[in-house]
Write a protein that holds these residues in place. Structure first.
Motif, PDB file in Angstrom:
ATOM      1  N   SER A  49     -33.007  40.647  70.650  1.00  0.00           N
ATOM      2  CA  SER A  49     -33.354  39.220  70.747  1.00  0.00           C
ATOM      3  C   SER A  49     -32.159  38.305  70.982  1.00  0.00           C
ATOM      4  O   SER A  49     -31.856  37.432  70.177  1.00  0.00           O
ATOM      5  CB  SER A  49     -34.116  38.780  69.489  1.00  0.00           C
ATOM      6  OG  SER A  49     -35.325  39.484  69.403  1.00  0.00           O
ATOM      7  N   THR A  50     -31.495  38.508  72.086  1.00  0.00           N
ATOM      8  CA  THR A  50     -30.344  37.693  72.467  1.00  0.00           C
ATOM      9  C   THR A  50     -30.806  36.561  73.372  1.00  0.00           C
ATOM     10  O   THR A  50     -31.633  36.763  74.265  1.00  0.00           O
ATOM     11  CB  THR A  50     -29.294  38.563  73.184  1.00  0.00           C
ATOM     12  OG1 THR A  50     -28.869  39.574  72.264  1.00  0.00           O
ATOM     13  CG2 THR A  50     -28.102  37.757  73.620  1.00  0.00           C
ATOM     14  N   ILE A  51     -30.272  35.368  73.174  1.00  0.00           N
ATOM     15  CA  ILE A  51     -30.648  34.202  73.965  1.00  0.00           C
ATOM     16  C   ILE A  51     -29.750  34.099  75.193  1.00  0.00           C
ATOM     17  O   ILE A  51     -28.526  34.152  75.072  1.00  0.00           O
ATOM     18  CB  ILE A  51     -30.558  32.916  73.122  1.00  0.00           C
ATOM     19  CG1 ILE A  51     -31.559  32.996  71.960  1.00  0.00           C
ATOM     20  CG2 ILE A  51     -30.815  31.684  73.974  1.00  0.00           C
ATOM     21  CD1 ILE A  51     -31.443  31.877  70.971  1.00  0.00           C
ATOM     22  N   LYS A 103     -32.392  30.234  81.215  1.00  0.00           N
ATOM     23  CA  LYS A 103     -31.559  29.790  80.095  1.00  0.00           C
ATOM     24  C   LYS A 103     -32.435  29.512  78.873  1.00  0.00           C
ATOM     25  O   LYS A 103     -33.500  28.905  78.986  1.00  0.00           O
ATOM     26  CB  LYS A 103     -30.812  28.516  80.492  1.00  0.00           C
ATOM     27  CG  LYS A 103     -29.942  27.951  79.393  1.00  0.00           C
ATOM     28  CD  LYS A 103     -29.218  26.719  79.865  1.00  0.00           C
ATOM     29  CE  LYS A 103     -28.359  26.157  78.747  1.00  0.00           C
ATOM     30  NZ  LYS A 103     -27.566  25.006  79.203  1.00  0.00           N
ATOM     31  N   GLY A 104     -31.999  29.998  77.712  1.00  0.00           N
ATOM     32  CA  GLY A 104     -32.716  29.761  76.472  1.00  0.00           C
ATOM     33  C   GLY A 104     -33.782  30.788  76.140  1.00  0.00           C
ATOM     34  O   GLY A 104     -34.312  30.799  75.037  1.00  0.00           O
ATOM     35  N   LYS A 105     -34.113  31.670  77.080  1.00  0.00           N
ATOM     36  CA  LYS A 105     -35.109  32.716  76.823  1.00  0.00           C
ATOM     37  C   LYS A 105     -34.425  33.930  76.197  1.00  0.00           C
ATOM     38  O   LYS A 105     -33.243  34.185  76.420  1.00  0.00           O
ATOM     39  CB  LYS A 105     -35.827  33.133  78.113  1.00  0.00           C
ATOM     40  CG  LYS A 105     -36.582  32.001  78.773  1.00  0.00           C
ATOM     41  CD  LYS A 105     -37.658  31.463  77.857  1.00  0.00           C
ATOM     42  CE  LYS A 105     -38.427  30.344  78.520  1.00  0.00           C
ATOM     43  NZ  LYS A 105     -39.416  29.762  77.642  1.00  0.00           N
ATOM     44  N   THR A 106     -35.181  34.689  75.416  1.00  0.00           N
ATOM     45  CA  THR A 106     -34.599  35.858  74.760  1.00  0.00           C
ATOM     46  C   THR A 106     -34.836  37.120  75.571  1.00  0.00           C
ATOM     47  O   THR A 106     -35.802  37.219  76.330  1.00  0.00           O
ATOM     48  CB  THR A 106     -35.178  36.062  73.345  1.00  0.00           C
ATOM     49  OG1 THR A 106     -36.587  36.260  73.459  1.00  0.00           O
ATOM     50  CG2 THR A 106     -34.883  34.887  72.443  1.00  0.00           C
TER      51      THR A 106
END
Length: 140
Positions: A49-51, A103-106
């Motif tokens: 779960s990395t952004i 951008k901002g999605k995991t």
């Protein structure tokens, strides 16, 4: 003065062809991520779960140490609506995967029987900010 401002905006406007090019990867801008393990034998989540810090492509590379599997998933909200890419390789092959991400999605990365695992994000070229203002204008 208003006429000069409008002309300046029109001169700096992104064309449709330039805007379409903005989604391409920029090979010179790679953000590296540290997987929890660079060598695994059983099915393991090596990135959890990395952004994504920018729009781009998550890219994973490894070396198969047997019958190898590598997977990238992105978009776990709502549950069960993930996008995914998957590769299978045999001994000493180098599976390479990429998946577009906003951008901002995991995203998560999984692997099995894989060594020398590297994970990165290749940023998109970007641009197209002005086209949002003038996107409705037609080209005469």
């Amino acid at each position: 003065m208003l006429k000069q401002l409008i002309q300046r905006l029109l001169d700096s406007r992104t064309t449709p062809s330039e805007a379409s090019h903005s989604s391409y990867p920029d090979d010179g801008t790679v953000i590296q991520f540290s997987p929890s393990a660079t060598s695994v034998s059983s099915w393991t989540k090596v990135v959890d779960s990395t952004i994504a810090p920018s729009d781009g492509y998550v890219i994973v590379r490894g070396k198969a140490t047997g019958e190898s599997y590598v997977q990238i998933t992105a978009g776990d909200n709502p549950p069960h609506m993930e996008r995914s890419t998957f590769a299978k390789a045999t001994l000493n092959q180098f599976p390479i995967l990429n998946l577009p991400i906003a951008k901002g999605k995991t995203f998560k990365v999984f692997a099995e029987n894989t060594a020398e695992i590297t994970v990165g994000l290749i940023k998109s070229i970007g641009g197209g900010g002005i086209i949002a203002l003038f996107g409705g204008l037609s080209h005469a």
